[in-house]
Design an enzyme around this catalytic site. Structure first.
Site, PDB file in Angstrom:
ATOM      1  N   HIS A 148      -2.628   7.810  -3.163  1.00 18.94           N
ATOM      2  CA  HIS A 148      -3.578   6.906  -3.074  1.00 18.94           C
ATOM      3  C   HIS A 148      -4.145   6.488  -1.854  1.00 18.94           C
ATOM      4  CE1 HIS A 148      -6.311   3.499  -4.015  1.00 18.94           C
ATOM      5  NE2 HIS A 148      -5.691   2.751  -2.988  1.00 18.94           N
ATOM      6  N   ARG A 197     -12.217   8.280   5.827  1.00 20.80           N
ATOM      7  CA  ARG A 197     -11.726   9.360   7.270  1.00 20.80           C
ATOM      8  C   ARG A 197     -11.458  10.405   6.787  1.00 20.80           C
ATOM      9  NH1 ARG A 197      -9.563   4.224   7.242  1.00 20.80           N
ATOM     10  NH2 ARG A 197      -7.733   5.088   6.322  1.00 20.80           N
ATOM     11  N   LYS A 217     -11.248  -8.531  -3.855  1.00 20.65           N
ATOM     12  CA  LYS A 217      -9.845  -8.619  -4.487  1.00 20.65           C
ATOM     13  C   LYS A 217      -9.674  -9.929  -5.116  1.00 20.65           C
ATOM     14  CE  LYS A 217      -8.290  -4.409  -2.713  1.00 20.65           C
ATOM     15  NZ  LYS A 217      -7.450  -3.206  -3.648  1.00 20.65           N
ATOM     16  N   TYR A 250       0.886  -1.246   0.165  1.00 21.58           N
ATOM     17  CA  TYR A 250       0.058   0.102   0.130  1.00 21.58           C
ATOM     18  C   TYR A 250       0.961   1.273   0.243  1.00 21.58           C
ATOM     19  CZ  TYR A 250      -4.416   2.487   1.482  1.00 21.58           C
ATOM     20  OH  TYR A 250      -5.583   3.159   1.856  1.00 21.58           O
ATOM     21  N   TYR A 285     -14.315  -5.456   4.642  1.00 23.32           N
ATOM     22  CA  TYR A 285     -12.934  -5.256   4.874  1.00 23.32           C
ATOM     23  C   TYR A 285     -12.704  -5.359   6.442  1.00 23.32           C
ATOM     24  CZ  TYR A 285     -12.748  -0.277   5.724  1.00 23.32           C
ATOM     25  OH  TYR A 285     -12.741   1.028   6.499  1.00 23.32           O
TER      26      TYR A 285
HETATM   27 MN    MN Z   1      -4.150  -3.041  -4.375  1.00 24.27          MN
END
Ligand code: MN
Length: 428
Positions: A139, A148, A256, A134, A247
């Site tokens: 992003h 949030r 995913k 991540y 999630y």
């Molecule tokens: Mn990804």
């Protein structure tokens, strides 16, 4: 990450039109596997591929040691990835000698060259494990702020590259259609099982693990680059409505795991040597790095100078013979963590890695709206549609939409190399 004679801008190949080719010139030499006879290793050169086994059968590449020759005769690239960095560099040098101008191999052109057709390629390696990081900070900020607004980045973000373990067996080669997944979606009167209505892409780089590591050992940041064999383009398809409901607290699952698409060519770490750059500059008020993630060498050269673009083609656009339209221009400089830091973090607790394991970087977006790596960001969570060149609007993907990632590296004083395409169509 040395630059040598194989990166000279004026080196020439005997392969027709390969010299100065924008994507696959002699300086690139990406590796892939042709889906034929269970798999056959090839190297892209211009609009052709070199059939490596045919070249070996004719006695070329014989200067390579036995382990390297065996790896190149295999039906997957795992064996080549397992070679240590100096041995992989020897393979590059041998391929370069074979394909450069005035090589005797030219007279065997008909036996060792084939026209390149990327739709005939399979996955380059057997992927044992796949981990999705991540590391695209813009992003993370933009996606996080949809959920949030006051606190988009969680407190761990600038301390370590975070990731989840994904599913390697549902990674598919470029060109294979991807089925829209069915899943539980939150509704006013309770969840319902339905086809996803918020199908999205994620623009990522795949990072191939080279030599593996044994359980209980870790790889220092100084050694980490030697464990990276190369890079591909990776689309981490995401069903946002399924993801949003499932999630918490354990992270991505059905949103995913239905499919991820991988481009066919492994751009080697050696080919990228001239296209490294500094890591993202950490802001003044960013927390200090712990020592195991800190190295001046990695901060100075651990980043990647890769342009990343997203294109979309709809069913209507294809009937009107319209080219796919570009919806995003991003760049790997927007990764907060380097590939070496990802690999070091992955092993710091003693987790083993195997040759051919795949790490993906996470979605790579620009700080502004010119290079959003997902529709989630492009459409502000589905609230602001984008308009395509056909006049059609999209918030999320519709059946028949084809998403195409491309990438290239270019230096005015050198040449350009490309990654080829990561392409797939969404079907019901
Ligand atoms: Mn990804």
């Amino acid at each position: 990450m040395r630059i040598d004679h194989t990166h000279e801008p004026d080196c020439r190949s005997w392969v027709p039109d390969a010299t100065g080719h924008k994507t696959f010139p002699l300086q690139n030499l990406p590796m892939g596997v042709l889906d034929e006879g269970g798999g056959r290793i090839v190297v892209a050169i211009g609009d052709y591929v070199l059939d490596v086994q045919a070249a070996l059968d004719l006695g070329y590449l014989s200067a390579l040691d036995h382990a390297a020759q065996t790896a190149l005769r295999s039906s997957r690239l795992n064996g080549w990835m397992q070679l240590d960095a100096p041995a992989r560099l020897q393979v590059r040098h041998a391929l370069f000698e074979l394909l450069k101008q005035e090589s005797p191999a030219q007279r065997h052109q008909l036996q060792i060259l084939r026209e390149r057709n990327d739709s005939l390629m399979r996955l380059p390696a057997d992927i044992g494990d796949y981990t999705d990081f991540y590391c695209g900070i813009h992003h993370a900020v933009k996606a996080g702020s949809l959920f949030r607004p006051d606190n988009p980045l969680l407190p761990n973000y600038k301390h370590l590259p975070i990731a989840y373990h994904g599913r390697s067996s549902s990674i598919v080669p470029s060109g294979q259609p991807v089925c829209r997944p069915r899943g539980q979606v939150e509704r006013e009167n309770g969840p319902e099982l339905q086809l996803s209505e918020r199908m999205d892409f994620e623009l990522e780089l795949g990072v191939w693990v080279g030599p593996g590591t044994s359980q209980g050992t870790s790889v220092s940041l100084e050694q980490a680059e030697n464990h990276i064999a190369g890079y591909s383009l990776f689309n981490d398809w995401s069903a946002r409505d399924i993801q949003a409901w499932e999630y918490r607290p354990l992270g991505p699952f059905q949103g995913k795991n239905f499919a991820s698409t991988l481009s066919p060519w492994v751009i080697t770490a050696d080919a990228l040597a001239p296209f490294r750059r500094s890591a993202m500059q950490r802001a003044k008020d960013d927390p200090p790095l712990l020592d195991y993630l800190k190295s001046s060498q990695d901060q100075a050269h651990g980043g990647l100078d890769i342009h990343l673009d997203v294109h979309v083609s709809t069913a209507l656009m294809r009937t009107q013979n319209l080219e796919a339209c570009t919806i995003s221009n991003s760049h790997a400089q927007h990764l907060y963590w380097t590939p070496a830091q990802m690999l070091t973090q992955h092993t710091v607790g003693g987790c083993n890695l195997r040759s051919g394991d795949l790490m993906a970087t996470g979605t790579i977006s620009t700080p502004d709206d010119s290079g959003n790596g997902s529709l989630l960001e492009l459409t502000k969570g589905g609230s602001t549609p984008i308009t395509l060149s056909s006049g059609e609007q999209r918030t999320f993907l519709e059946d028949g939409d084809e998403v195409i990632f491309t990438a290239y590296c270019a230096r005015d004083d050198l040449y350009s190399i490309g990654f080829g395409e990561c392409r797939a169509r969404v079907v019901e």
